[in-house]
Design a protein around this motif. Sequence first.
Motif, PDB file in Angstrom:
ATOM      1  N   GLN A 174     -10.735   1.488  -9.930  1.00 16.67           N
ATOM      2  CA  GLN A 174      -9.733   1.593  -8.871  1.00 16.67           C
ATOM      3  C   GLN A 174      -8.692   0.481  -8.898  1.00 16.67           C
ATOM      4  O   GLN A 174      -8.209   0.048  -7.867  1.00 16.67           O
ATOM      5  CB  GLN A 174     -10.401   1.631  -7.485  1.00 16.67           C
ATOM      6  CG  GLN A 174     -11.398   2.746  -7.311  1.00 16.67           C
ATOM      7  CD  GLN A 174     -10.799   4.122  -7.526  1.00 16.67           C
ATOM      8  OE1 GLN A 174      -9.662   4.355  -7.168  1.00 16.67           O
ATOM      9  NE2 GLN A 174     -11.544   5.007  -8.151  1.00 16.67           N
ATOM     10  N   THR A 175      -8.387  -0.012 -10.082  1.00 19.04           N
ATOM     11  CA  THR A 175      -7.301  -0.989 -10.148  1.00 19.04           C
ATOM     12  C   THR A 175      -5.954  -0.283 -10.047  1.00 19.04           C
ATOM     13  O   THR A 175      -4.959  -0.898  -9.750  1.00 19.04           O
ATOM     14  CB  THR A 175      -7.335  -1.777 -11.470  1.00 19.04           C
ATOM     15  OG1 THR A 175      -7.485  -0.847 -12.532  1.00 19.04           O
ATOM     16  CG2 THR A 175      -8.467  -2.763 -11.489  1.00 19.04           C
ATOM     17  N   GLN A 176      -5.919   1.002 -10.311  1.00 20.62           N
ATOM     18  CA  GLN A 176      -4.696   1.807 -10.263  1.00 20.62           C
ATOM     19  C   GLN A 176      -3.632   1.226 -11.204  1.00 20.62           C
ATOM     20  O   GLN A 176      -2.461   1.217 -10.883  1.00 20.62           O
ATOM     21  CB  GLN A 176      -4.132   1.889  -8.840  1.00 20.62           C
ATOM     22  CG  GLN A 176      -5.151   2.089  -7.752  1.00 20.62           C
ATOM     23  CD  GLN A 176      -5.778   3.470  -7.755  1.00 20.62           C
ATOM     24  OE1 GLN A 176      -5.370   4.332  -8.521  1.00 20.62           O
ATOM     25  NE2 GLN A 176      -6.774   3.658  -6.934  1.00 20.62           N
ATOM     26  N   CYS A 177      -4.079   0.708 -12.354  1.00 19.69           N
ATOM     27  CA  CYS A 177      -3.157  -0.055 -13.193  1.00 19.69           C
ATOM     28  C   CYS A 177      -2.361   0.829 -14.145  1.00 19.69           C
ATOM     29  O   CYS A 177      -1.354   0.414 -14.688  1.00 19.69           O
ATOM     30  CB  CYS A 177      -3.936  -1.089 -13.990  1.00 19.69           C
ATOM     31  SG  CYS A 177      -5.164  -0.355 -15.065  1.00 19.69           S
ATOM     32  N   GLY A 178      -2.810   2.052 -14.375  1.00 19.61           N
ATOM     33  CA  GLY A 178      -2.080   2.935 -15.254  1.00 19.61           C
ATOM     34  C   GLY A 178      -2.235   2.644 -16.742  1.00 19.61           C
ATOM     35  O   GLY A 178      -1.509   3.198 -17.556  1.00 19.61           O
ATOM     36  N   GLN A 179      -3.178   1.775 -17.113  1.00 22.70           N
ATOM     37  CA  GLN A 179      -3.347   1.464 -18.534  1.00 22.70           C
ATOM     38  C   GLN A 179      -3.894   2.649 -19.310  1.00 22.70           C
ATOM     39  O   GLN A 179      -3.831   2.694 -20.530  1.00 22.70           O
ATOM     40  CB  GLN A 179      -4.286   0.262 -18.710  1.00 22.70           C
ATOM     41  CG  GLN A 179      -3.647  -1.040 -18.287  1.00 22.70           C
ATOM     42  CD  GLN A 179      -4.585  -2.210 -18.482  1.00 22.70           C
ATOM     43  OE1 GLN A 179      -4.915  -2.555 -19.608  1.00 22.70           O
ATOM     44  NE2 GLN A 179      -5.011  -2.821 -17.403  1.00 22.70           N
ATOM     45  N   CYS A 180      -4.439   3.640 -18.584  1.00 24.82           N
ATOM     46  CA  CYS A 180      -4.955   4.841 -19.224  1.00 24.82           C
ATOM     47  C   CYS A 180      -3.839   5.839 -19.488  1.00 24.82           C
ATOM     48  O   CYS A 180      -4.096   6.918 -20.001  1.00 24.82           O
ATOM     49  CB  CYS A 180      -6.010   5.464 -18.324  1.00 24.82           C
ATOM     50  SG  CYS A 180      -5.419   5.720 -16.645  1.00 24.82           S
ATOM     51  N   SER A 181      -2.613   5.472 -19.084  1.00 25.99           N
ATOM     52  CA  SER A 181      -1.423   6.321 -19.206  1.00 25.99           C
ATOM     53  C   SER A 181      -1.376   7.401 -18.148  1.00 25.99           C
ATOM     54  O   SER A 181      -0.516   8.258 -18.175  1.00 25.99           O
ATOM     55  CB  SER A 181      -1.281   6.945 -20.600  1.00 25.99           C
ATOM     56  OG  SER A 181      -2.129   8.059 -20.729  1.00 25.99           O
ATOM     57  N   TYR A 182      -2.309   7.388 -17.196  1.00 22.29           N
ATOM     58  CA  TYR A 182      -2.222   8.271 -16.033  1.00 22.29           C
ATOM     59  C   TYR A 182      -1.782   7.419 -14.840  1.00 22.29           C
ATOM     60  O   TYR A 182      -2.062   6.216 -14.800  1.00 22.29           O
ATOM     61  CB  TYR A 182      -3.566   8.946 -15.767  1.00 22.29           C
ATOM     62  CG  TYR A 182      -3.896   9.943 -16.851  1.00 22.29           C
ATOM     63  CD1 TYR A 182      -3.471  11.258 -16.738  1.00 22.29           C
ATOM     64  CD2 TYR A 182      -4.579   9.556 -17.988  1.00 22.29           C
ATOM     65  CE1 TYR A 182      -3.736  12.170 -17.755  1.00 22.29           C
ATOM     66  CE2 TYR A 182      -4.850  10.451 -19.009  1.00 22.29           C
ATOM     67  CZ  TYR A 182      -4.421  11.764 -18.883  1.00 22.29           C
ATOM     68  OH  TYR A 182      -4.669  12.647 -19.883  1.00 22.29           O
ATOM     69  N   PRO A 183      -1.127   8.036 -13.873  1.00 18.00           N
ATOM     70  CA  PRO A 183      -0.541   7.216 -12.804  1.00 18.00           C
ATOM     71  C   PRO A 183      -1.548   6.718 -11.773  1.00 18.00           C
ATOM     72  O   PRO A 183      -1.181   6.435 -10.653  1.00 18.00           O
ATOM     73  CB  PRO A 183       0.478   8.164 -12.154  1.00 18.00           C
ATOM     74  CG  PRO A 183      -0.035   9.518 -12.441  1.00 18.00           C
ATOM     75  CD  PRO A 183      -0.727   9.449 -13.759  1.00 18.00           C
ATOM     76  N   GLY A 184      -2.785   6.586 -12.121  1.00 17.64           N
ATOM     77  CA  GLY A 184      -3.759   6.065 -11.174  1.00 17.64           C
ATOM     78  C   GLY A 184      -5.146   6.460 -11.606  1.00 17.64           C
ATOM     79  O   GLY A 184      -5.320   7.189 -12.592  1.00 17.64           O
ATOM     80  N   CYS A 185      -6.137   5.985 -10.868  1.00 18.41           N
ATOM     81  CA  CYS A 185      -7.514   6.270 -11.263  1.00 18.41           C
ATOM     82  C   CYS A 185      -7.882   7.737 -11.041  1.00 18.41           C
ATOM     83  O   CYS A 185      -8.571   8.337 -11.845  1.00 18.41           O
ATOM     84  CB  CYS A 185      -8.464   5.364 -10.490  1.00 18.41           C
ATOM     85  SG  CYS A 185      -8.301   3.642 -10.973  1.00 18.41           S
ATOM     86  N   ARG A 186      -7.432   8.286  -9.916  1.00 19.32           N
ATOM     87  CA  ARG A 186      -7.811   9.664  -9.633  1.00 19.32           C
ATOM     88  C   ARG A 186      -7.193  10.653 -10.629  1.00 19.32           C
ATOM     89  O   ARG A 186      -7.901  11.540 -11.130  1.00 19.32           O
ATOM     90  CB  ARG A 186      -7.451  10.019  -8.199  1.00 19.32           C
ATOM     91  CG  ARG A 186      -8.165  11.254  -7.774  1.00 19.32           C
ATOM     92  CD  ARG A 186      -8.196  11.509  -6.313  1.00 19.32           C
ATOM     93  NE  ARG A 186      -8.952  12.755  -6.149  1.00 19.32           N
ATOM     94  CZ  ARG A 186     -10.246  12.807  -5.971  1.00 19.32           C
ATOM     95  NH1 ARG A 186     -10.931  11.686  -5.896  1.00 19.32           N
ATOM     96  NH2 ARG A 186     -10.857  13.964  -5.867  1.00 19.32           N
ATOM     97  N   PRO A 187      -5.910  10.519 -10.961  1.00 22.03           N
ATOM     98  CA  PRO A 187      -5.358  11.417 -11.993  1.00 22.03           C
ATOM     99  C   PRO A 187      -6.117  11.311 -13.315  1.00 22.03           C
ATOM    100  O   PRO A 187      -6.337  12.333 -13.991  1.00 22.03           O
ATOM    101  CB  PRO A 187      -3.922  10.931 -12.143  1.00 22.03           C
ATOM    102  CG  PRO A 187      -3.597  10.308 -10.837  1.00 22.03           C
ATOM    103  CD  PRO A 187      -4.849   9.707 -10.345  1.00 22.03           C
TER     104      PRO A 187
END
Lengths: 190, 722
Positions: free
Chosen positions: A46-59
């Motif tokens: 839940q850092t919501q950092c977008g490092q996964c290339s998605y705009p947040g943890c939930r996406p």
Amino acid sequence: MIGLLIALAIMAVLALLLGAMLGFASVKLKVKADPLVDKIDALLPQTQCGQCSYPGCRPYATAIAVGEADINRCPPGGEDGIRKLAELLGVDYKPFDEGTAAQKPKSVALISEELCIGCTLCVQACPVDAILGAAKQMHTIIASECTGCELCIAPCPVDCISMVPVGTTLKNWKWDYPVIPIKPAPTKAA
Amino acid sequence: MSKLYTFHGGIELPENKQQSTGRPIGTPPLPARLCLPLSQNLGNPAKPCVAVGDRVLKGQRIAEADGTVSAALHAPTSGTVVEIAPRAFAHPSGLAETAIVIEADGRDEWQPRQGFPLWQSAEPAEVRRFLRDMGVVGLGGSMFPTSLKLASETLDTLVINGAECEPYISCDDLLMRERAADIVAGIAIVTRLMQPKQVLIGIEDNKSEAIAAMRAACMNTPYRVVAVPTKYPSGSAKQLIRVLTGIEIPHGMRYTDMGVQCFNVGTVYSVCRAVEHGEPVISRIVTLSGAVARPQNVEALLGTPVTELMAWAGLSPRNDGVILGGPMTGFRLSDLSVGITKSSNCLLGSSPKLFPPRPPAMPCIRCGECADACPAKLQPMDLFWFAKTKDFGKAQERNLFDCIECGACSYVCPSQLPLVDYYRFAKSEIWAAERDKKASDRARSRHEFRLFRIEREKIEKAQRLAERSTAAKAAPQTATTAGTNSHLTPSAEDKSAAIKAAMERAAALKATGKESPVMQSEEAKQAAIQAAMERAAARKAAREAAGETPLQPPSASDEAKKAAIQAAMERAAAQRAAQAAASVGLPETPAAPIVPNNVLDDAKKAAIQAAMARAAAKKAEREAAEVNQRSGAAPATNALDDAKKAAIKAAMERAAAKKAALDTADAAPPATDTSPAAPAAQPAAMDDAKRAAIKAAMERAAARKAARDAEQGRDTEQDKDS
């Protein structure tokens, strides 16, 4: 012949009844959200950092649930996070791709208050509303709410935000894993 | 004589108490300095209410409780507060913790002591508040505020814990022997507050003198002194309650839920001292034993450094450290300068002969000895396996958190496994995971709320726009009415007056900026701030003109445009001033020409530029000052050696780099300014804002790179200097 018809009628009535029951159950007892997404989301940091290339943890959780994304794209979650996801989804552990940012020690952002010009760009960038400030007013970070996502660093026009690692305090200190020292056994003199 | 019960497991240990019980409670000399850590228990650290340099009297409050589970601190002697800073702290982690350091003046002067003589008739809540202010906490080890423990409403049994089961420790024993009357008086106060049906004082039967003293003191009271069999760990609250009352506390419940409350004898003693004599908790009885020449109990002031106490007891030169607490549950101190706290009951000089190092651990053979010894009826070998494999969920399922860390399992383990260390490790890992979970849950809810807020704002904005457009449609019909016109004109006049005033102010500033080059940087800053303010005003005016006066759209936008141009001019002036300040050795670079095509975008861009320029100016100024210092210092010393020459050269190079950075920063804006034209040519392409953002980012990157280069230059120069 009549017997056959009766049997058919019974079966038809039964089928109708059971079908109605099933239909009713599927409407009445419907599970609202995809529980898998919630479960995956619960494992993400839940850092919501977008490092996964998605705009947040939930996406990202949604993308994993539909099989769009791999489980190894969350650097803040670390390898532990991948293991937990692998366990939940029943897939093999998959290491980070090469070139993925390494897991950093937990840190929080700090605004250098004499440099801040009050542009509110970081306030808009913060995914968890952990930056306090208004236009032309000095901003500050609510350290207890900062997830360390670093999303506020890039928009700052005066480069006044830095990441400060969270040190060990009495509140978050942990006992070490017991290490049993190995010593050479004393040799007895013959 | 009532029936006594027994608890599961437990072990018999060599007592080693007789060494320290031979002498009465001693009073060590007043230490020169006392170090009182603010963090005392699980709650928040106390909040200091004195400042460095203050003179404090003995018993004066120096820190207040901060939150419910926090306790106040008092000055143990009169003296001066010399420091409030992180100091070594008596904790297994060895971490430093903020502490108040008091330098004793040797007079040991009490402040006027104010007890609470009316406790018999006062409201229990008042007495509790009084005890809270007196810093009374559980002296058995937890340091939990006694005032909170006193708050439970229904109580069957009050247990007073004088068992003291751990080897070597005899501080409660001596306290009961010498000060039984005060303990009983304290029990009376607690009994008044809690109204228990019975009061049981549990003392292990190896302390016959203490039992006799307490029995004598309880002669005319309903309190019953019960001698309990000596078995480790009968001094643990749950186990003592089991022995005295037969109540076993189920998993997940506290003994207060079962109608029992338990206090240490030291705690009730300090309740009595506070209420009857007005003495806050400023000292405690500490057992000094182990590898020392004169083992005994002392009444030590809180904050007394361990070194001084051990020196007084004559710590053996063959020691290998000092253990705080008993041999079973204590830990080795990593720093002997720590001050003792309210829970420091024992200091043991350790020596290889007394406490030989644990033999190397062997594999677990599943003998089950630990399960037989466990007083909490756990399966220690299972917990060990789960902790070892970091399977914390399973460990928790096996009730890991019911473990009281008494160390009985480690003591009996034939394989010499450090079992308790594993449990502590597992517990702290579980706590950390819980903390992380809580933090991530909070982050999730905050993020979700943010998304909701953004969505809501969007909807509200759309609604406003819709309303406005309908109003604008309706406006031409009502525009002719004189009332609205007369209502609008004054505000427009006000605005133009404000803008004019701002222009004048800016002009004045510009003039002064040019005239007095000494104050340049200050004035540049001021001018920049001024310009920013004016810009905001202009923008606001523009927005208002655009939004609220649909009646005269052309003139309003004209005004806004004018204001914007003015603002841009001022901005340019400010930038110029800033650069002039920045370039002590740099040529004045012309400010970026700004075409007021797209007012808002321009303003934003210019703001970013101005900010960058300001930041760069600041940096350059700092560096220039450095250069000045160096070049000023060089002739004075008359020793212009090679190193210094090199430094100056580096500084010059740095200045050149800076100049380059400024040039790039300035070269970029004209390019940015062409962007407003681009959307006209490519209407479907990226919009202005995005383009500008990318440009700005590129410029920022360039500036950053230049800055980094410059910094590297400085670093190398510093290296050379040193």
